[in-house]
Design an enzyme around this catalytic site. Structure first.
Site, PDB file in Angstrom:
ATOM      1  N   GLU A   1      -5.625  -8.698   0.849  1.00  0.00           N
ATOM      2  CA  GLU A   1      -6.324  -8.182   1.994  1.00  0.00           C
ATOM      3  C   GLU A   1      -7.689  -8.146   1.524  1.00  0.00           C
ATOM      4  O   GLU A   1      -8.051  -7.370   0.453  1.00  0.00           O
ATOM      5  CB  GLU A   1      -5.769  -7.205   2.617  1.00  0.00           C
ATOM      6  CG  GLU A   1      -4.304  -7.451   3.468  1.00  0.00           C
ATOM      7  CD  GLU A   1      -3.687  -6.211   4.007  1.00  0.00           C
ATOM      8  OE1 GLU A   1      -4.417  -5.604   4.644  1.00  0.00           O
ATOM      9  OE2 GLU A   1      -2.403  -6.012   3.789  1.00  0.00           O
TER      10      GLU A   1
ATOM     11  N   GLU B   1       0.703  -1.389   0.157  1.00  0.00           N
ATOM     12  CA  GLU B   1      -0.311   0.019   0.028  1.00  0.00           C
ATOM     13  C   GLU B   1       0.856   1.135   0.018  1.00  0.00           C
ATOM     14  O   GLU B   1       0.908   2.172   0.982  1.00  0.00           O
ATOM     15  CB  GLU B   1      -0.803  -0.124   1.244  1.00  0.00           C
ATOM     16  CG  GLU B   1      -1.927  -1.294   0.972  1.00  0.00           C
ATOM     17  CD  GLU B   1      -3.351  -0.991   2.228  1.00  0.00           C
ATOM     18  OE1 GLU B   1      -3.373   0.011   2.697  1.00  0.00           O
ATOM     19  OE2 GLU B   1      -4.145  -1.812   2.042  1.00  0.00           O
TER      20      GLU B   1
END
Ligand code: BG6
Length: 489
Positions: A375, A166
């Site tokens: 995720e 991320e």
């Protein structure tokens, strides 16, 4: 199109779960690991626990992998701790390497494919002090040395590699994760940091392809798609602008090796262009990724914000009491607003299973690269029931509905190879310690117990599979055929 039957997942689809070193391992001062900036950052989240012990995966590796095998996992996505492997500049720590060998060997022995993230928020303090975090370019060689060490030590068994977790969220929420430490003008300097990270990512991609036989590597964008509030044309543009500024500029760069026109104009108008040196863009362009690893939990909604609107910064819900999220307004771009069509978690995250299908379609349509989910999951307040069990029906519903939509995306033509939910065991959340509980396996410890423990012996840390563990085992065993579709659609 109607979907009366359950979607079909391809043969060989990899099912598993996900974690990150600092959120699960503990053992921060053991086995030769030196401190990481996240050790300091996690202390700022008090009264939630810091990462000194976390789920104590460091001392429960075999037990945790045995549980994964029991659930039938075919993949496990986890991260390596840079400062456990390279505790000081140029030094490889054999104990750190041995710890990850133990984990990787256990996974391979159980036919679980390791999917390994190189960086998940835990910059070594020695890097931070020497190179001002990700600011000085010296960090690029340090990161490459670390990556090459990982590829050399683990590349014989690890074929799926993820570069930086991320990166987009780290730049968007620099203060939340401590990335802005030492910056004088974060809003400007973050784009230099971002550029350096892009160079680090490129070095990792090139080294992986050079060193790991059959190795594949990709980035891990955090995806929160933006829906426009209405069919008002300016709302469409607002949603596109939001996508550009939160996701697309990173993904375009990973795939095409160029900063797109939108972001270049945005930087120029705001006087915040990063320093790009000769050769940088050639390096970035030469690093071709093999797939996208995508973290996707939720969606956002926005509408156009006029240029004379009052600026309002985003404020995350840090309490776990609904209604504490502050929706931002960015004049001339967009204003985020609540979605009236969805429920929200206690942390005000929209519960929107369709966003997973939307995201897969969006990324596939733009880039035509294979994807894996690294995720997706449900964070909740949770405790052991009077019967000693954890009946997490809300998590089961959340996962069922999301995975079903992932299946529909596959039927829509998207190439998706793996689903890894967040997380396997309970672990530390980024800001709410153990209180915001994720995962299929409960870990018997609270933030208070972690904060007050003088030694590990005082803590239970017992692993208790939740109801969702049994449910997910069935999903895996049936390759998704037992999932239930939404009623009436
Ligand atoms: C992802 C991160 O963005 O979201 C994880 O990669 C994080 O590290 C997860 O834990 C959930 O967020 P949070 O704040 O609930 O822990």
């Amino acid at each position: 199109m109607k979907y009366r039957d359950n979607p079909k997942f391809p043969a060989g689809f990899m099912w598993g779960a996900s974690s990150a070193a600092w959120q699960v391992e503990g053992g921060v001062a053991e086995g030769g690991r030196t401190p990481a900036i996240i050790d300091i950052n996690s202390k700022t989240k008090y009264p939630f626990a810091d990462n000194s012990i976390a789920s104590d995966h460091y001392h429960h590796v075999e037990e945790d992998v045995a549980l994964m095998a029991k659930a039938g996992f075919s993949s496990y996505r986890f991260s390596l701790s840079w400062s456990r492997i390279i505790p000081e500049e140029g030094v490889v720590n054999p104990e750190g390497v041995a710890f990850y060998n133990k984990l990787i060997d256990a996974l391979v022995a159980n036919n679980i494919t390791p999917i390994v993230t190189l960086y998940h928020y835990d910059l070594p303090v020695w890097v931070d002090e020497k190179y001002k975090g990700w600011y000085d370019r010296g960090v690029i060689d340090a990161f490459e040395f670390y990556c090459r060490t990982c590829f050399r030590e683990f590349g014989d068994r690890v074929k799926y590699w993820l570069s930086i977790n991320e990166q987009n969220m780290q730049i968007l929420y620099g203060n939340w994760l401590g990335l802005d430490k030492g910056c004088k003008d974060w809003n400007k300097e973050k784009w230099d940091i971002n550029h350096t990270m892009n160079l680090c990512h490129a070095k990792a991609v090139l080294a992986c392809h050079e060193m790991v036989e059959g190795g594949k590597i990709g980035p891990v964008p955090g995806y929160v798609p933006f829906y426009p509030d209405s069919c008002r044309p300016l709302d469409q543009i607002a949603a596109m602008d939001a996508e550009e500024l939160t996701e697309k500029m990173w993904d375009d760069l990973y795939v095409f090796g160029e900063y797109n026109g939108f972001i270049k104009r945005y930087w120029k108008e705001n006087g915040i262009e990063p320093k790009i040196l000769p050769g940088d863009m050639e390096l970035i362009k030469s690093a071709k990724i093999d797939f996208f690893a995508i973290n996707c939990y939720r969606s956002n909604v926005c509408k156009y914000a006029p240029t004379d609107a009052s600026y309002m910064d985003i404020e995350l819900n840090k309490t776990g009491e609904k209604g504490n999220f502050k929706y931002p307004i960015y004049p001339g771009l967009y204003e985020m607003i609540p979605n009236p069509f969805v429920e929200r978690t206690d942390w005000d995250w929209d519960i929107d299973p369709v966003c997973l299908r939307y995201t897969m379609r969006y990324v596939w349509d733009h880039y035509h690269l294979p994807m894996m989910i690294t995720e997706n999951g449900f964070g909740a307040h949770e405790s052991i029931g009077p019967d000693g069990k954890i009946h997490d029906e809300a998590r089961i519903k959340f996962l069922n509905d999301h995975i079903y939509q992932l299946g529909l995306a596959i039927e829509d033509g998207c190439d998706v190879i793996s689903f890894n939910l967040w997380s396997f065991t309970v672990l530390l959340s980024t800001g709410n310690g153990m209180e915001k509980r994720y995962g299929l396996v409960y870990v018997d410890v609270t933030d208070d117990q972690l904060n007050n423990a003088k030694s590990l012996d005082e803590l239970s840390l017992k692993r208790i599979p939740k109801d969702s563990f049994d449910w997910y085992s069935k999903v895996i065993a049936t390759n998704g055929a037992c999932l239930k579709g939404p009623e009436g659609e």
